[in-house]
Scaffold this motif. Sequence first.
Motif, short mmCIF file in Angstrom:
data_model
loop_
_atom_site.label_atom_id
_atom_site.label_comp_id
_atom_site.label_asym_id
_atom_site.label_seq_id
_atom_site.Cartn_x
_atom_site.Cartn_y
_atom_site.Cartn_z
N GLN A 145 0.84 -1.15 -0.09
CA GLN A 145 0.15 0.02 0.07
C GLN A 145 0.97 1.14 0.03
OE1 GLN A 145 -2.70 -0.37 3.33
NE2 GLN A 145 -3.89 -2.22 2.14
N ARG A 146 0.61 2.12 -0.63
CA ARG A 146 1.13 3.32 -0.93
C ARG A 146 0.36 4.47 -0.24
NH1 ARG A 146 2.50 4.13 -6.93
NH2 ARG A 146 0.18 4.61 -7.05
N HIS A 147 1.10 5.20 0.60
CA HIS A 147 0.20 6.28 1.57
C HIS A 147 0.71 7.80 1.27
CE1 HIS A 147 -1.58 2.81 3.61
NE2 HIS A 147 -0.44 2.48 3.57
N VAL A 148 0.00 8.68 0.78
CA VAL A 148 0.39 9.84 0.66
C VAL A 148 -0.38 10.78 1.75
CG1 VAL A 148 0.72 12.18 -0.65
CG2 VAL A 148 1.14 9.79 -1.61
N VAL A 149 0.17 11.45 2.70
CA VAL A 149 -0.61 12.26 3.70
C VAL A 149 -0.21 13.83 3.68
CG1 VAL A 149 -1.02 12.18 6.11
CG2 VAL A 149 -0.49 10.24 5.15
N THR A 150 -1.33 14.43 3.54
CA THR A 150 -1.01 16.04 3.71
C THR A 150 -2.00 16.48 4.73
OG1 THR A 150 -2.68 16.41 2.17
CG2 THR A 150 -0.62 16.32 1.15
N ALA A 151 -1.83 17.68 5.25
CA ALA A 151 -2.89 18.15 6.32
C ALA A 151 -4.31 18.01 5.69
CB ALA A 151 -2.54 19.76 6.20
N ASP A 152 -4.60 18.07 4.40
CA ASP A 152 -5.95 18.18 4.12
C ASP A 152 -6.74 16.72 3.95
OD1 ASP A 152 -6.28 20.63 4.22
OD2 ASP A 152 -5.75 20.94 2.06
N GLU A 153 -5.79 15.60 3.53
CA GLU A 153 -6.47 14.17 3.43
C GLU A 153 -5.35 13.15 3.30
OE1 GLU A 153 -8.06 14.14 -0.51
OE2 GLU A 153 -6.33 13.66 -1.41
N TRP A 154 -5.67 11.96 3.57
CA TRP A 154 -4.76 11.00 3.42
C TRP A 154 -5.31 10.02 1.98
CZ3 TRP A 154 -2.32 7.89 7.86
CH2 TRP A 154 -1.85 6.54 7.24
N ARG A 155 -4.37 9.83 1.43
CA ARG A 155 -4.66 8.88 0.17
C ARG A 155 -4.02 7.73 0.12
NH1 ARG A 155 -6.14 9.74 -5.59
NH2 ARG A 155 -5.33 8.09 -6.94
#
Length: 518
Positions: A474-484
């Motif tokens: 699983q590839r996760h990209v996390v920013t202040a607004d959302e987690w993908r």
Amino acid sequence: MTTSLPRRAFVAGAAGLGLGLSGAPALVEAAPRIEHPFTLGIASGDPEPTGFVLWTRLAPEPFADDFGMGGARRVPVRWQVATDERMRHVVARGVAAAEARWAHSVHVDVQGLQPDREYFYRFFVGREASAVGRARTAPAAGADASELRFASMSCQKYEDGFFSSFPHVLADDPHFVLHLGDYVYEYAMGATAGYRGTPVPEVCRPAPRTLTQWRARHALYKQDEQLQALHAKVPFITTWDDHEYTNDYAGGWEDEQPGGAPAARAAAYQAYWEHQPLRAALLVKQDAVRIYRRLHWGSLAQVDMLDGRQYRDAPPCGWGEAQACAAAYDPSITMLGAEQEQWLAAGIAASTARWNIFGNNVMVARLDHDGDLGDLLWHDAWDGFPAARNRLLEQVVGAGLSNPVFVTGDWHSTFVNDIHRDFDTPGSPVVATEFVGTSISTNGDGTPYGPYYGPMIRYNPHMKFFDGDRRGYQRHVVTADEWRTDLVMVDTVGRPDSPAEVLRSFVVEDGRPGAIEV
């Protein structure tokens, strides 16, 4: 201009790694002539704002009685950290002792570096140099980090296939990898390694019970070129599950049964530490490792790595698939143990992070096996410990914890789950999200879990997605607004260069628990 760390950093990175060494003189002995000592690769791990762990193990002949070390008891290993891949601008250096009692492994706790930076490193023994690896530091405490990229994975059984996902993980360029357990497997092996068709050294064939056998099993895995390449370039943050010792075990319960062998478990734990980029301080004594720990990524994320094996009680309602029972609601029954529960509760209460990540080995969400027919559950997961799960979720809710996300391994299948406050109360609020990853290679290209779990999903509406047929990560990209999260799957583990594709993608919005498919 080349600079060095202050003396305090040298001591932390070298003499302090002797685990009881009296001081620096032992570290300046002349290195014996050792050729090709870095056969098991190099690695970094557990990034902090001012440093990280560097790891290697000297083993010219990993499966020989003395690993090809010529009887050396203690070997000085020089290390360097630089700001450039050509190692021209060295900013930290030191000497660490590779001791025979720890299989000549090295765990360097480098400190004094700049936050949120990429660094490069290498080791030397005499004139022999390792490859150059890449590491990085975390953003400064409280810093406004704009993004966190990481991969999660688990379950990489060597003989079941190649680690075909790893080149794709490397191409993603994550800040780190969360490895959630089953890094090695304890089953007996044949003379050839299954899908791979490669010879298995004789010492690796029995189911490991002794320290020698466990070291050989780890060394077999560490020789995999794709695993070495990923470790060399991407920091790992690891925890274990069951197969680093024995299938579906619960704490020290097995030690107390007829034929139990606490020495075998101690050997498994020590060998795991010897082969991972873990701080020396986690080895609290020769036969004990405290694997649970906490890391941060600026103000964006707090990462709590959990140990759901070492301290858990035996499941009160039975092993594996069994009916639920009242005994599991006894408040004294624990998954994490009292000390780890208290540590976790304090971290939850104190967290100011936007996202709170729990690196977790077995599934948190309920998986009802038979709907209205009964309460058939799998008791090796949090389903076997509902009182402990309720305590944990009460802490999450009571603290008003921001964006809790469980990232889970173990199941050789992919689940995307909403976590309800109380799975015994229909309609209780969703309070967290869970991403359960499939295996890297375990079960090969077979599909044993799709037909098994697939019919159950209709009884579990909180499960937003299920796939039991594919291998991947699983590839996760996390920013202040959302987690993908992208569910990345390889076509096959039957060859090392398999293509991969994104099977599905999900987001979690800031302040709104639960995953949404995109």
